[in-house]
Motif scaffolding. Sequence first.
Motif, PDB file in Angstrom:
ATOM      1  N   LEU A  54      40.425 106.761  14.234  1.00  0.00           N
ATOM      2  CA  LEU A  54      40.331 105.470  13.551  1.00  0.00           C
ATOM      3  C   LEU A  54      39.057 105.331  12.730  1.00  0.00           C
ATOM      4  N   MET A  55      37.975 105.981  13.168  1.00  0.00           N
ATOM      5  CA  MET A  55      36.695 105.846  12.464  1.00  0.00           C
ATOM      6  C   MET A  55      36.726 106.482  11.076  1.00  0.00           C
ATOM      7  N   PHE A  56      37.777 107.255  10.790  1.00  0.00           N
ATOM      8  CA  PHE A  56      37.930 107.813   9.450  1.00  0.00           C
ATOM      9  C   PHE A  56      38.936 107.020   8.625  1.00  0.00           C
ATOM     10  N   GLY A  57      39.387 105.894   9.164  1.00  0.00           N
ATOM     11  CA  GLY A  57      40.444 105.141   8.508  1.00  0.00           C
ATOM     12  C   GLY A  57      39.983 104.080   7.539  1.00  0.00           C
ATOM     13  N   GLY A  58      38.687 104.052   7.229  1.00  0.00           N
ATOM     14  CA  GLY A  58      38.185 103.073   6.283  1.00  0.00           C
ATOM     15  C   GLY A  58      37.410 101.960   6.958  1.00  0.00           C
ATOM     16  N   ILE A  60      34.570  98.317   5.954  1.00  0.00           N
ATOM     17  CA  ILE A  60      34.515  97.128   5.105  1.00  0.00           C
ATOM     18  C   ILE A  60      34.390  97.475   3.615  1.00  0.00           C
ATOM     19  N   ASN A  61      33.421  98.327   3.296  1.00  0.00           N
ATOM     20  CA  ASN A  61      33.145  98.629   1.886  1.00  0.00           C
ATOM     21  C   ASN A  61      33.675  99.980   1.432  1.00  0.00           C
ATOM     22  N   ILE A  62      34.274 100.744   2.365  1.00  0.00           N
ATOM     23  CA  ILE A  62      34.678 102.112   2.046  1.00  0.00           C
ATOM     24  C   ILE A  62      36.117 102.327   2.504  1.00  0.00           C
ATOM     25  N   PRO A  63      37.085 102.096   1.632  1.00  0.00           N
ATOM     26  CA  PRO A  63      38.486 102.254   2.038  1.00  0.00           C
ATOM     27  C   PRO A  63      38.880 103.695   2.321  1.00  0.00           C
ATOM     28  N   ASP A  64      38.228 104.652   1.647  1.00  0.00           N
ATOM     29  CA  ASP A  64      38.520 106.077   1.845  1.00  0.00           C
ATOM     30  C   ASP A  64      37.233 106.790   2.222  1.00  0.00           C
ATOM     31  N   TYR A  65      37.118 107.196   3.469  1.00  0.00           N
ATOM     32  CA  TYR A  65      35.865 107.778   3.967  1.00  0.00           C
ATOM     33  C   TYR A  65      35.561 109.113   3.300  1.00  0.00           C
ATOM     34  N   ASP A  66      36.564 109.953   3.119  1.00  0.00           N
ATOM     35  CA  ASP A  66      36.320 111.333   2.683  1.00  0.00           C
ATOM     36  C   ASP A  66      35.973 111.458   1.201  1.00  0.00           C
ATOM     37  N   GLU A  67      36.523 110.584   0.369  1.00  0.00           N
ATOM     38  CA  GLU A  67      36.343 110.753  -1.076  1.00  0.00           C
ATOM     39  C   GLU A  67      34.871 110.719  -1.513  1.00  0.00           C
ATOM     40  N   PRO A  68      34.090 109.697  -1.139  1.00  0.00           N
ATOM     41  CA  PRO A  68      32.683 109.697  -1.579  1.00  0.00           C
ATOM     42  C   PRO A  68      31.880 110.855  -0.987  1.00  0.00           C
ATOM     43  N   LEU A  69      32.243 111.282   0.221  1.00  0.00           N
ATOM     44  CA  LEU A  69      31.525 112.401   0.838  1.00  0.00           C
ATOM     45  C   LEU A  69      31.807 113.700   0.083  1.00  0.00           C
ATOM     46  N   GLN A  70      33.050 113.916  -0.306  1.00  0.00           N
ATOM     47  CA  GLN A  70      33.394 115.113  -1.070  1.00  0.00           C
ATOM     48  C   GLN A  70      32.707 115.110  -2.426  1.00  0.00           C
ATOM     49  N   MET A  71      32.611 113.933  -3.034  1.00  0.00           N
ATOM     50  CA  MET A  71      31.922 113.832  -4.329  1.00  0.00           C
ATOM     51  C   MET A  71      30.434 114.136  -4.189  1.00  0.00           C
ATOM     52  N   SER A 113      43.253  97.302  10.667  1.00  0.00           N
ATOM     53  CA  SER A 113      44.500  96.781  10.108  1.00  0.00           C
ATOM     54  C   SER A 113      45.652  97.384  10.888  1.00  0.00           C
ATOM     55  N   PRO A 114      46.765  96.670  10.956  1.00  0.00           N
ATOM     56  CA  PRO A 114      47.939  97.235  11.631  1.00  0.00           C
ATOM     57  C   PRO A 114      48.358  98.569  11.009  1.00  0.00           C
ATOM     58  N   GLU A 115      48.184  98.688   9.682  1.00  0.00           N
ATOM     59  CA  GLU A 115      48.603  99.911   8.996  1.00  0.00           C
ATOM     60  C   GLU A 115      47.746 101.099   9.428  1.00  0.00           C
ATOM     61  N   SER A 116      46.427 100.903   9.458  1.00  0.00           N
ATOM     62  CA  SER A 116      45.524 101.979   9.862  1.00  0.00           C
ATOM     63  C   SER A 116      45.782 102.395  11.302  1.00  0.00           C
ATOM     64  N   LEU A 117      45.967 101.406  12.185  1.00  0.00           N
ATOM     65  CA  LEU A 117      46.226 101.722  13.585  1.00  0.00           C
ATOM     66  C   LEU A 117      47.525 102.504  13.717  1.00  0.00           C
ATOM     67  N   GLU A 118      48.534 102.108  12.969  1.00  0.00           N
ATOM     68  CA  GLU A 118      49.826 102.787  13.095  1.00  0.00           C
ATOM     69  C   GLU A 118      49.750 104.227  12.603  1.00  0.00           C
ATOM     70  N   GLU A 167      50.690 104.656  22.666  1.00  0.00           N
ATOM     71  CA  GLU A 167      51.832 104.023  21.985  1.00  0.00           C
ATOM     72  C   GLU A 167      51.773 102.500  22.095  1.00  0.00           C
ATOM     73  N   ASP A 168      51.268 102.001  23.223  1.00  0.00           N
ATOM     74  CA  ASP A 168      51.251 100.552  23.461  1.00  0.00           C
ATOM     75  C   ASP A 168      49.955  99.867  23.035  1.00  0.00           C
ATOM     76  N   ALA A 169      48.979 100.623  22.535  1.00  0.00           N
ATOM     77  CA  ALA A 169      47.688 100.036  22.165  1.00  0.00           C
ATOM     78  C   ALA A 169      47.862  98.986  21.072  1.00  0.00           C
ATOM     79  N   SER A 170      47.356  97.795  21.333  1.00  0.00           N
ATOM     80  CA  SER A 170      47.455  96.715  20.343  1.00  0.00           C
ATOM     81  C   SER A 170      46.197  96.664  19.497  1.00  0.00           C
ATOM     82  N   LEU A 171      46.272  95.945  18.393  1.00  0.00           N
ATOM     83  CA  LEU A 171      45.109  95.784  17.523  1.00  0.00           C
ATOM     84  C   LEU A 171      43.990  95.070  18.267  1.00  0.00           C
ATOM     85  N   ALA A 172      44.349  94.104  19.109  1.00  0.00           N
ATOM     86  CA  ALA A 172      43.339  93.380  19.890  1.00  0.00           C
ATOM     87  C   ALA A 172      42.654  94.318  20.883  1.00  0.00           C
ATOM     88  N   ASP A 173      43.416  95.213  21.525  1.00  0.00           N
ATOM     89  CA  ASP A 173      42.844  96.197  22.446  1.00  0.00           C
ATOM     90  C   ASP A 173      41.836  97.084  21.728  1.00  0.00           C
TER      91      ASP A 173
END
Length: 417
Positions: A54-58, A60-71, A113-118, A167-173
């Motif tokens: 999850l820590m690579f999923g974006g 507050i200010n960095i939606p894509d972690y890898d792109e700026p690092l590769q640059m 976000s639900p999308e990142s968690l999924e 599988e059952d982990a919620s966003l709140a968890d």
Amino acid sequence: MKLRFNRFTLSNGLRVLVHTDPTTPMVAVNVLYDVGARDEDPNRTGFAHLFEHLMFGGSINIPDYDEPLQMAGGENNAYTTNDITNYYIQVPKQNLETALWLESDRMLSLAFSPESLEVQRKVVCEEFKEHYINKPYGNAWEHLLALAYKAHPYQWQTIGKSLKHVEDASLADVKAFFQKHYNPSNAILCIAGNITVAEATPLVEHWFGSIPPGERYVRVLPQEPEQTEARHKTIHADVPLDALYKAWHIPARNMQPYYACDLITEIMGNGLSSRLHQRLVKEQALFSSISCYHTGSLDPGLIVVQGKVVEGKSIEEADNAVAREMALLVAEGVSPEELQKAKNKVTAAIEFEDLSILSRANNLAFYELMGNANYINEELSRYQVVTREMLQGTAAAFLKSENCNTLYYRKKRNDTE
């Protein structure tokens, strides 16, 4: 050679180490969080490993972690154990701020976000299925750890106790786990490479100083009671060969017997010249492969012997042969040559590892977590003081039958299917 470093702590509790090496154009940034699988709720396991993803999923200010690092010409990775979660980056010195920006922003707050968690949930679930459910012998450690540990959370693997927990982990968890563990007061930052402490300090203050400290996590774990009788378990699975797993409890990582235990595993089962390979693979042809190692965990861990039994040989015969070799070690100890060879191998491994600034950054942070980063300069001496008598005494204290857990991982046959 003594590894030199500077240490300071920010007002929010972030511990910072700076190691200067002017011979490289690169800088390594290592962020160690004092959280691993042992810190999970027994009914919600696998969260530390899930967060590695999850820590690579974006953030507050960095939606894509890898792109700026590769640059910035950098590379990164992470790993999780039962004890820690560790993130590391290597970049050219002139792009150090990119690495600090990336690490500080996700420490400040992930973009939950639900999308990142999924997305990450699916990745972890597929990893669980591929390596621990569908792979031959993949669940052996699940059974062995549950056999060896009855109270301590080392009884489950880093991937988790059950696929259903992830599988059952919620966003709140997930948010609650992040807020509890991923904050400055529960982290150690190490910067190593072509950077001085005078250069690093204002950059660290700028990027990390304003992050709220969070509440310092106080670890209170159930302690494993002393094992007083041998434990055995047999399982049957669709595998090509019978496999034997034996595990003995040993002291914690910061105890002197750990170093004798490490040397024992070198002598008994690390490599083709080890005792177990020479005697049980080459001479007696009981095993097709065999190894002896320890878990290296911060809390009391295990010495493990595992091997694949040759077709046509019984697992009981193989087990008895391992027991004889361990009894011989206890009764007669090791030769001066064996002990010196083991010490030489450990010394070479430590010195080779320290050639990498990434390894130095990682190790300095880890030893600081253990209590003092300067332990990195004392490690070799802790091995050197181990005598034959100390090693034999350690073997006698821990490699005894009542402290042993034995798993027979049997190949399914017509009469057991």
